[in-house]
Design a protein around this motif. Structure first.
Motif, PDB file in Angstrom:
ATOM      1  N   LEU A   1       0.827  -1.197   0.000  1.00  0.00           N
ATOM      2  CA  LEU A   1       0.000   0.000   0.000  1.00  0.00           C
ATOM      3  C   LEU A   1       0.872   1.263   0.000  1.00  0.00           C
ATOM      4  O   LEU A   1       0.579   2.228  -0.701  1.00  0.00           O
ATOM      5  N   SER A   2       1.951   1.243   0.751  1.00  0.00           N
ATOM      6  CA  SER A   2       2.878   2.384   0.768  1.00  0.00           C
ATOM      7  C   SER A   2       3.498   2.583  -0.614  1.00  0.00           C
ATOM      8  O   SER A   2       3.650   3.723  -1.075  1.00  0.00           O
ATOM      9  N   TRP A   3       3.837   1.486  -1.281  1.00  0.00           N
ATOM     10  CA  TRP A   3       4.423   1.557  -2.622  1.00  0.00           C
ATOM     11  C   TRP A   3       3.440   2.220  -3.592  1.00  0.00           C
ATOM     12  O   TRP A   3       3.798   3.109  -4.341  1.00  0.00           O
ATOM     13  N   VAL A   4       2.169   1.808  -3.508  1.00  0.00           N
ATOM     14  CA  VAL A   4       1.136   2.351  -4.387  1.00  0.00           C
ATOM     15  C   VAL A   4       0.858   3.817  -4.054  1.00  0.00           C
ATOM     16  O   VAL A   4       0.764   4.663  -4.957  1.00  0.00           O
ATOM     17  N   LEU A   5       0.733   4.141  -2.772  1.00  0.00           N
ATOM     18  CA  LEU A   5       0.425   5.514  -2.385  1.00  0.00           C
ATOM     19  C   LEU A   5       1.580   6.466  -2.704  1.00  0.00           C
ATOM     20  O   LEU A   5       1.356   7.629  -3.061  1.00  0.00           O
ATOM     21  N   THR A   6       2.803   5.984  -2.610  1.00  0.00           N
ATOM     22  CA  THR A   6       3.960   6.792  -3.008  1.00  0.00           C
ATOM     23  C   THR A   6       3.895   7.090  -4.500  1.00  0.00           C
ATOM     24  O   THR A   6       4.145   8.220  -4.938  1.00  0.00           O
ATOM     25  N   MET A   7       3.544   6.077  -5.264  1.00  0.00           N
ATOM     26  CA  MET A   7       3.389   6.243  -6.703  1.00  0.00           C
ATOM     27  C   MET A   7       2.292   7.275  -6.998  1.00  0.00           C
ATOM     28  O   MET A   7       2.467   8.160  -7.850  1.00  0.00           O
ATOM     29  N   ALA A   8       1.181   7.182  -6.298  1.00  0.00           N
ATOM     30  CA  ALA A   8       0.057   8.095  -6.501  1.00  0.00           C
ATOM     31  C   ALA A   8       0.454   9.522  -6.122  1.00  0.00           C
ATOM     32  O   ALA A   8       0.142  10.477  -6.844  1.00  0.00           O
ATOM     33  N   HIS A   9       1.141   9.662  -5.009  1.00  0.00           N
ATOM     34  CA  HIS A   9       1.583  10.980  -4.561  1.00  0.00           C
ATOM     35  C   HIS A   9       2.520  11.612  -5.593  1.00  0.00           C
ATOM     36  O   HIS A   9       2.384  12.786  -5.942  1.00  0.00           O
TER      37      HIS A   9
END
Length: 183
Positions: free
Chosen positions: A73-81
């Motif tokens: 989830l952190s990997w995905v949210l970092t990508m989104a950010h």
């Protein structure tokens, strides 16, 4: 596939090309991804567009996810950010470019009355300064600058050598500059 699958296990199966796992991953994390993006972009339509780009990137790059380096989830949210910040920067850059072009293309309004007054005042200052010149300097300057004659034409009109015309013009202009207080 169970409803209790972790985001990590879903992402690992997406890396293997499992479309059903991708659909479940999307259903599970899309609201958080969109929420994060929307906080940065505010505009709902742009936020949805960026979220779509993020999920496309997840599908393409899921093989790069390493559970040893962090949570899925952190990997995905970092990508989104990162994508949202890129969009904000691109939007700001585009806006700045539009403003620069717009400013360049705008005809500036000006106060014609004020401009006329300034020109009239400047003419009066020049007239007063001209009275401080010798008659010979004033005559040469009037012909050259107000009459529009070349140095050789002024020399012919006054029946004097061109060197004398240039000297009178130079000396007269120096005196005018001093009289008007121009540096």
């Amino acid at each position: 596939m169970e409803a209790l699958d972790s985001v990590e296990s879903l992402l690992l199966r997406v890396a293997d090309g499992d479309q059903r796992s991708f659909a479940e991953l999307y259903d599970r994390i899309a609201p958080r991804v969109l929420g994060l993006i929307k906080r940065l972009l505010i505009d709902h339509a742009q936020s949805e567009e960026v979220a779509q780009e993020v999920f496309l990137e997840i599908w393409r790059t899921a093989t790069r996810f390493d559970p040893q380096r962090g949570a899925a989830l952190s990997w995905v949210l970092t990508m989104a950010h990162r994508r949202a910040v890129d969009r904000v920067r691109a939007s700001q850059s585009s806006h700045d470019r539009d403003v620069k072009i717009g400013i360049r293309d705008v005809d500036r309004e000006y106060d014609q009355v004020a401009e006329s007054v300034e020109i009239r005042i400047e003419h009066e200052r020049v007239k007063r300064a001209m009275t401080q010149l010798t008659e010979l300097q004033r005559e040469a300057i009037s012909l050259a600058y107000y009459g529009g004659y070349s140095h050789s034409e002024v020399a012919k009109i006054l029946a004097i050598p061109i060197g004398t015309v240039k000297t009178r013009l130079r000396d007269g202009m120096i005196r005018l500059r001093d009289e008007m207080g121009v540096a």
